[in-house]
Design a protein around this motif. Structure first.
Motif, PDB file in Angstrom:
ATOM      1  N   LEU A  21       8.784  -2.817  -7.177  1.00 45.86           N
ATOM      2  CA  LEU A  21       6.972  -3.059  -6.032  1.00 45.86           C
ATOM      3  C   LEU A  21       7.215  -3.707  -5.300  1.00 45.86           C
ATOM      4  CD1 LEU A  21       5.286  -1.986  -9.450  1.00 45.86           C
ATOM      5  CD2 LEU A  21       6.341  -0.695  -8.036  1.00 45.86           C
ATOM      6  N   SER A  22       7.954  -5.215  -5.579  1.00 36.88           N
ATOM      7  CA  SER A  22       6.928  -6.083  -4.244  1.00 36.88           C
ATOM      8  C   SER A  22       7.245  -5.734  -2.633  1.00 36.88           C
ATOM      9  CB  SER A  22       7.089  -7.147  -4.585  1.00 36.88           C
ATOM     10  OG  SER A  22       8.739  -6.990  -4.590  1.00 36.88           O
ATOM     11  N   ARG A  25       5.386  -2.626  -1.428  1.00 34.79           N
ATOM     12  CA  ARG A  25       4.652  -2.729  -0.990  1.00 34.79           C
ATOM     13  C   ARG A  25       4.514  -3.480   0.200  1.00 34.79           C
ATOM     14  NH1 ARG A  25      -0.265  -4.150  -3.334  1.00 34.79           N
ATOM     15  NH2 ARG A  25       1.017  -4.629  -5.374  1.00 34.79           N
ATOM     16  N   LYS A  29       3.257  -1.726   3.145  1.00 34.45           N
ATOM     17  CA  LYS A  29       2.298  -2.194   4.312  1.00 34.45           C
ATOM     18  C   LYS A  29       2.605  -2.380   5.631  1.00 34.45           C
ATOM     19  CE  LYS A  29      -0.980  -4.581   0.966  1.00 34.45           C
ATOM     20  NZ  LYS A  29      -1.971  -6.147   1.544  1.00 34.45           N
ATOM     21  N   SER A  36      -4.885  -0.908   2.401  1.00 37.46           N
ATOM     22  CA  SER A  36      -4.864  -2.259   1.258  1.00 37.46           C
ATOM     23  C   SER A  36      -3.602  -0.936   0.717  1.00 37.46           C
ATOM     24  CB  SER A  36      -5.864  -2.211   0.884  1.00 37.46           C
ATOM     25  OG  SER A  36      -7.113  -0.860   0.696  1.00 37.46           O
ATOM     26  N   ILE A  37      -3.395  -1.200  -1.238  1.00 39.13           N
ATOM     27  CA  ILE A  37      -2.360  -0.293  -1.335  1.00 39.13           C
ATOM     28  C   ILE A  37      -2.723  -0.522  -3.221  1.00 39.13           C
ATOM     29  CG2 ILE A  37      -0.574   0.343  -2.012  1.00 39.13           C
ATOM     30  CD1 ILE A  37       1.024  -0.891   0.575  1.00 39.13           C
ATOM     31  N   ASN A  38      -3.210   0.802  -3.823  1.00 39.31           N
ATOM     32  CA  ASN A  38      -4.079   0.362  -5.120  1.00 39.31           C
ATOM     33  C   ASN A  38      -2.575   1.087  -5.915  1.00 39.31           C
ATOM     34  OD1 ASN A  38      -3.598   2.668  -5.523  1.00 39.31           O
ATOM     35  ND2 ASN A  38      -5.481   3.430  -5.648  1.00 39.31           N
ATOM     36  N   GLN A  39      -2.498  -0.301  -7.431  1.00 35.69           N
ATOM     37  CA  GLN A  39      -1.265  -0.005  -8.257  1.00 35.69           C
ATOM     38  C   GLN A  39      -1.079   1.586  -8.253  1.00 35.69           C
ATOM     39  OE1 GLN A  39       0.150  -2.708  -8.561  1.00 35.69           O
ATOM     40  NE2 GLN A  39       1.568  -2.492 -10.539  1.00 35.69           N
ATOM     41  N   LEU A  42       1.078   2.529  -5.044  1.00 34.46           N
ATOM     42  CA  LEU A  42       2.684   1.886  -5.463  1.00 34.46           C
ATOM     43  C   LEU A  42       3.433   2.578  -6.426  1.00 34.46           C
ATOM     44  CD1 LEU A  42       3.658  -0.660  -3.905  1.00 34.46           C
ATOM     45  CD2 LEU A  42       2.587  -1.642  -5.504  1.00 34.46           C
TER      46      LEU A  42
END
Length: 131
Positions: A21-22, A25, A29, A36-39, A42
């Motif tokens: 996930l990192s 993200r 980005k 911004s990205i909410n969980q 993602l």
């Protein structure tokens, strides 16, 4: 959305999402439109990406030449991108491999054709000037 299990649990059961996930993200980005990205977004993007890759791999394997050997090759993926309308948008990302000698020969041919066109244009311009 309910809690999402990401990663392996202690019993080594298969996790819901296998892509990091990192990294997803960071890729998301990198777009200037994303602040911004909410969980949830993602996780859904990660799952959709996994399903897409699975679909591409399955289609390529079923329609590829490696089926007899139980192997999925780059050539199978490239052929899928070239021949399937669904995956046509990947044609630039997954080009068919060609030998360097063939590529150089193609470049020479293109240059020769371009030179011939220029010569023909110059001759027609020269003929018009004489008239």
């Amino acid at each position: 959305m309910a809690d999402v299990v990401v990663g392996k649990d202690k019993c080594a059961e298969q996790r819901l999402i296998s892509l990091p996930l990192s990294r997803i993200r960071v890729i998301m980005k990198s777009s200037p439109e994303v602040s911004s990205i909410n969980q949830e977004a993602l996780v859904l993007t990660a799952k959709a990406t996994e399903l897409f890759v699975q679909c591409l791999a399955t289609y390529s394997y079923r329609h590829g030449s490696g089926k007899e050997k139980k192997v999925l090759t780059y050539s199978d993926l490239a052929n899928t991108a070239q021949e399937s309308e669904t995956f046509q948008f990947l044609a630039d990302i997954l080009p068919k491999k060609i030998l360097a000698s063939k590529y150089l020969k193609m470049l020479k041919e293109e240059k020769r054709e371009e030179d011939e066109e220029n010569d023909n244009d110059n001759e027609s311009d020269h003929d018009e000037a004489e008239s």
